[in-house]
Design a protein around this motif. Sequence first.
Motif, PDB file in Angstrom:
ATOM      1  N   GLU A 198    -125.671  11.457  -1.653  1.00  0.00           N
ATOM      2  CA  GLU A 198    -126.829  12.184  -1.120  1.00  0.00           C
ATOM      3  C   GLU A 198    -127.920  12.311  -2.179  1.00  0.00           C
ATOM      4  OE1 GLU A 198    -124.569  14.949   2.227  1.00  0.00           O
ATOM      5  OE2 GLU A 198    -124.954  15.762   0.224  1.00  0.00           O
ATOM      6  N   LYS A 199    -127.526  12.516  -3.425  1.00  0.00           N
ATOM      7  CA  LYS A 199    -128.505  12.582  -4.513  1.00  0.00           C
ATOM      8  C   LYS A 199    -129.275  11.266  -4.625  1.00  0.00           C
ATOM      9  CE  LYS A 199    -128.867  13.321  -9.509  1.00  0.00           C
ATOM     10  NZ  LYS A 199    -128.102  13.532 -10.774  1.00  0.00           N
ATOM     11  N   ALA A 200    -128.602  10.156  -4.314  1.00  0.00           N
ATOM     12  CA  ALA A 200    -129.233   8.831  -4.378  1.00  0.00           C
ATOM     13  C   ALA A 200    -130.015   8.497  -3.105  1.00  0.00           C
ATOM     14  CB  ALA A 200    -128.177   7.767  -4.629  1.00  0.00           C
ATOM     15  N   GLY A 201    -130.089   9.454  -2.171  1.00  0.00           N
ATOM     16  CA  GLY A 201    -130.850   9.235  -0.952  1.00  0.00           C
ATOM     17  C   GLY A 201    -130.058   8.638   0.184  1.00  0.00           C
ATOM     18  N   LEU A 202    -128.734   8.606   0.054  1.00  0.00           N
ATOM     19  CA  LEU A 202    -127.878   8.041   1.101  1.00  0.00           C
ATOM     20  C   LEU A 202    -127.101   9.164   1.782  1.00  0.00           C
ATOM     21  CD1 LEU A 202    -126.656   4.848  -0.786  1.00  0.00           C
ATOM     22  CD2 LEU A 202    -128.543   5.051   0.844  1.00  0.00           C
ATOM     23  N   THR A 203    -126.117   8.792   2.582  1.00  0.00           N
ATOM     24  CA  THR A 203    -125.396   9.780   3.377  1.00  0.00           C
ATOM     25  C   THR A 203    -123.885   9.647   3.193  1.00  0.00           C
ATOM     26  OG1 THR A 203    -125.171   8.333   5.304  1.00  0.00           O
ATOM     27  CG2 THR A 203    -127.214   9.614   5.121  1.00  0.00           C
ATOM     28  N   GLU A 204    -123.159  10.592   3.780  1.00  0.00           N
ATOM     29  CA  GLU A 204    -121.704  10.518   3.752  1.00  0.00           C
ATOM     30  C   GLU A 204    -121.212   9.272   4.474  1.00  0.00           C
ATOM     31  OE1 GLU A 204    -117.684  13.161   4.737  1.00  0.00           O
ATOM     32  OE2 GLU A 204    -119.669  13.945   5.268  1.00  0.00           O
ATOM     33  N   ALA A 205    -121.934   8.848   5.513  1.00  0.00           N
ATOM     34  CA  ALA A 205    -121.551   7.630   6.234  1.00  0.00           C
ATOM     35  C   ALA A 205    -121.601   6.413   5.315  1.00  0.00           C
ATOM     36  CB  ALA A 205    -122.474   7.424   7.434  1.00  0.00           C
ATOM     37  N   ASP A 206    -122.569   6.370   4.413  1.00  0.00           N
ATOM     38  CA  ASP A 206    -122.653   5.258   3.449  1.00  0.00           C
ATOM     39  C   ASP A 206    -121.466   5.295   2.488  1.00  0.00           C
ATOM     40  OD1 ASP A 206    -125.277   4.150   4.239  1.00  0.00           O
ATOM     41  OD2 ASP A 206    -126.057   6.059   3.512  1.00  0.00           O
ATOM     42  N   ALA A 207    -121.112   6.505   2.048  1.00  0.00           N
ATOM     43  CA  ALA A 207    -119.968   6.643   1.148  1.00  0.00           C
ATOM     44  C   ALA A 207    -118.680   6.214   1.843  1.00  0.00           C
ATOM     45  CB  ALA A 207    -119.857   8.098   0.671  1.00  0.00           C
ATOM     46  N   LEU A 208    -118.518   6.614   3.100  1.00  0.00           N
ATOM     47  CA  LEU A 208    -117.309   6.275   3.849  1.00  0.00           C
ATOM     48  C   LEU A 208    -117.214   4.768   4.073  1.00  0.00           C
ATOM     49  CD1 LEU A 208    -114.818   7.319   5.301  1.00  0.00           C
ATOM     50  CD2 LEU A 208    -116.213   7.618   7.355  1.00  0.00           C
ATOM     51  N   LYS A 209    -118.340   4.138   4.325  1.00  0.00           N
ATOM     52  CA  LYS A 209    -118.364   2.685   4.533  1.00  0.00           C
ATOM     53  C   LYS A 209    -117.873   1.955   3.282  1.00  0.00           C
ATOM     54  CE  LYS A 209    -121.636  -1.034   5.631  1.00  0.00           C
ATOM     55  NZ  LYS A 209    -123.040  -1.333   5.988  1.00  0.00           N
TER      56      LYS A 209
END
Length: 288
Positions: free
Chosen positions: A249-260
């Motif tokens: 999230e700090k990098a401008g992404l979401t939990e969905a990106d992390a899960l992927k």
Amino acid sequence: MDDRKVILLMDGDTLAFRAAAAIQHTVTTPTGMVEPMARTWEGEAVLDNMIDRLKKRLKADELIIFLSCPSAENFRLKIEPTYKSNRKASVRPMLLDHLKDYLRLNYGATHMAFIEADDAIGIMATSPKWTDQERVIVVGRDKDFKTIPGEHYQLLDDGDDGAPNIRSISPMEAAKAHYVQALSGDAIDGFPGCPGMGKVRAERVVENPIKLSPKEGITPRGKNKGEKVIKWHEGEPCSIWEAIVCNYEKAGLTEADALKTARMARILLWGEYDLETHAVTLWVPGDE
């Protein structure tokens, strides 16, 4: 004295590649053309010697060799269509496919539908079928094998005395290795992690998970003085997954990106693949 039966779970993709690459060379034809050349019998001999040496060095009673499924349908492509697309331009050793077939015919090498050799090894290594009378050792040259709990031998990882280093990885160590991959991604396999997150920094986050919180502030000086800015502040300790999500999230992404990314990096373990239907159960965060 350890009198358990020693069973090696071997990465046939790596064995075949190393043998094929070792014997390939170039020749200059009478017309001046430089062409690659490889002798099938030489590749087979190198592969035989490699396997025989491993069997003797690790005092193995049984070998189980896995290859990646030859089908183009890989479950990771459903998560990320560009998976391993950066490898298409790389040159494969000439005898690679021949030596994989050689492993099938002469060593009973097999595969599991729609998954790669390392996944098949991960599933088999964590199978509940093994008893206290059996010692299972994973053999390969894949850094991602650190995410599989159990005993491991990385090719060419030997001690000063020449004896093979067989390393034991606990379930927690394996889980942490996977979380590091979820943060750092894998450039070789073509899927990114959290932007700006290298392996060393990812390891620090996993070993010391801290919750990050955004707070709005004002730039005090410089050309942007007076402008609103979001600053991230460290808070209390949290779960590893929460720390990973905060960094995305700090990098401008979401939990969905992390899960992927976490699902792409996951080497399958027992219970995550149905041996009959070939269905894969995608990874979900735990409580580590």
